[in-house]
Design a protein around this motif. Structure first.
Motif, PDB file in Angstrom:
ATOM      1  N   LEU A  83       9.493  14.652  37.197  1.00 54.18           N
ATOM      2  CA  LEU A  83       9.772  13.929  35.953  1.00 54.18           C
ATOM      3  C   LEU A  83       8.877  12.711  35.836  1.00 54.18           C
ATOM      4  CD1 LEU A  83      13.637  13.539  36.293  1.00 54.18           C
ATOM      5  CD2 LEU A  83      12.480  15.137  34.794  1.00 54.18           C
ATOM      6  N   ARG A  84       8.640  12.307  34.601  1.00 49.75           N
ATOM      7  CA  ARG A  84       7.962  11.040  34.323  1.00 49.75           C
ATOM      8  C   ARG A  84       8.648  10.451  33.100  1.00 49.75           C
ATOM      9  NH1 ARG A  84       1.972  10.545  31.806  1.00 49.75           N
ATOM     10  NH2 ARG A  84       2.026   8.306  31.486  1.00 49.75           N
ATOM     11  N   PHE A  85       9.125   9.213  33.219  1.00 47.87           N
ATOM     12  CA  PHE A  85       9.801   8.577  32.097  1.00 47.87           C
ATOM     13  C   PHE A  85       9.798   7.064  32.264  1.00 47.87           C
ATOM     14  CE2 PHE A  85      12.854   9.752  35.304  1.00 47.87           C
ATOM     15  CZ  PHE A  85      13.678   8.650  35.431  1.00 47.87           C
ATOM     16  N   VAL A  86      10.145   6.366  31.190  1.00 44.60           N
ATOM     17  CA  VAL A  86      10.250   4.910  31.212  1.00 44.60           C
ATOM     18  C   VAL A  86      11.720   4.562  31.417  1.00 44.60           C
ATOM     19  CG1 VAL A  86       9.956   2.799  29.846  1.00 44.60           C
ATOM     20  CG2 VAL A  86       8.225   4.599  29.765  1.00 44.60           C
ATOM     21  N   HIS A  87      11.952   3.570  32.241  1.00 46.24           N
ATOM     22  CA  HIS A  87      13.310   3.198  32.640  1.00 46.24           C
ATOM     23  C   HIS A  87      13.386   1.676  32.703  1.00 46.24           C
ATOM     24  CE1 HIS A  87      16.485   5.170  35.524  1.00 46.24           C
ATOM     25  NE2 HIS A  87      16.841   5.258  34.282  1.00 46.24           N
ATOM     26  N   ARG A  88      14.562   1.121  32.540  1.00 47.89           N
ATOM     27  CA  ARG A  88      14.769  -0.309  32.759  1.00 47.89           C
ATOM     28  C   ARG A  88      15.614  -0.464  34.022  1.00 47.89           C
ATOM     29  NH1 ARG A  88      15.784  -3.927  27.922  1.00 47.89           N
ATOM     30  NH2 ARG A  88      13.534  -3.912  28.070  1.00 47.89           N
ATOM     31  N   HIS A  89      15.036  -1.128  35.018  1.00 47.14           N
ATOM     32  CA  HIS A  89      15.750  -1.373  36.271  1.00 47.14           C
ATOM     33  C   HIS A  89      16.285  -2.796  36.279  1.00 47.14           C
ATOM     34  CE1 HIS A  89      13.770   1.967  38.902  1.00 47.14           C
ATOM     35  NE2 HIS A  89      14.487   2.444  37.912  1.00 47.14           N
ATOM     36  N   GLN A  90      17.433  -2.962  36.861  1.00 48.44           N
ATOM     37  CA  GLN A  90      18.047  -4.279  37.024  1.00 48.44           C
ATOM     38  C   GLN A  90      17.576  -4.859  38.346  1.00 48.44           C
ATOM     39  OE1 GLN A  90      22.286  -4.485  36.177  1.00 48.44           O
ATOM     40  NE2 GLN A  90      22.552  -5.795  37.948  1.00 48.44           N
ATOM     41  N   ARG A  91      17.189  -6.111  38.334  1.00 48.06           N
ATOM     42  CA  ARG A  91      16.790  -6.798  39.567  1.00 48.06           C
ATOM     43  C   ARG A  91      18.019  -7.448  40.197  1.00 48.06           C
ATOM     44  NH1 ARG A  91      11.912  -8.571  40.830  1.00 48.06           N
ATOM     45  NH2 ARG A  91      12.762 -10.636  41.233  1.00 48.06           N
TER      46      ARG A  91
END
Length: 168
Positions: free
Chosen positions: A83-91
């Motif tokens: 897979l390849r996708f854009v994600h928002r990760h929480q720090r």
């Protein structure tokens, strides 16, 4: 011993990769990560990264609902291709990080039995845009294609994309 040297080499090899890397098992445990991933997460200076991927990147106490969030572990368990996708990760500091995430399945023999793992490569999109902005462009290479012909940084596609994204 040779086994210890091989293990140290492998850890140093993974740490040398400029993108964040983590390897996740079927129980959502991060079994290996590199220094860049830990820096992206904010797990530095004695702050440990959480054990599970859902804790680390979404602040959740259980696996993410795969109908709301693209979960590489859930997708790979269905037999899906990389897979390849854009994600928002929480720090860990409460901030967030927009990333481009590549995930691929990996089947390995560990502790005498075959295990299915997910390998993720995590690229910080803000860092990527900033590095593209500062990358020197060859006039000759781009002049014939008509790309990047403006000398004004304000009119480049990167500056308009980042200024549009920085308003929110």
């Amino acid at each position: 011993s040779a086994g210890r040297m091989t293990r140290i080499f492998k850890l140093q090899l993974v740490d040398a990769i400029p993108d964040g890397v983590r390897v996740i098992d079927k129980d959502y445990r991060v079994v290996l990560s590199n220094a860049t991933y830990r820096q992206q997460l904010g797990a530095t200076d004695g702050i440990d990264a959480p054990e599970h991927c859902f804790e680390a990147t979404h602040g959740r106490d259980r696996p993410c609902p795969d109908h709301l969030i693209t979960c590489p572990v859930a997708e790979m368990s269905k037999g899906n291709a990389p897979l390849r996708f854009v994600h928002r990760h929480q720090r860990l500091d409460g901030g967030s990080l927009d990333v481009e995430l590549y995930a691929a399945p990996m089947r390995v023999k560990m502790v005498g039995e075959m295990q299915d793992l997910v390998v993720e490569s995590i690229r910080d999109l803000e860092q990527e845009v900033n590095s593209l902005r500062t990358m020197p462009l060859s006039k000759d290479k781009y002049a014939s294609s008509g790309s990047f012909t403006s000398k004004s940084p304000e009119s480049s596609p990167l500056s308009s994309a980042s200024s549009a994204g920085s308003s929110g």
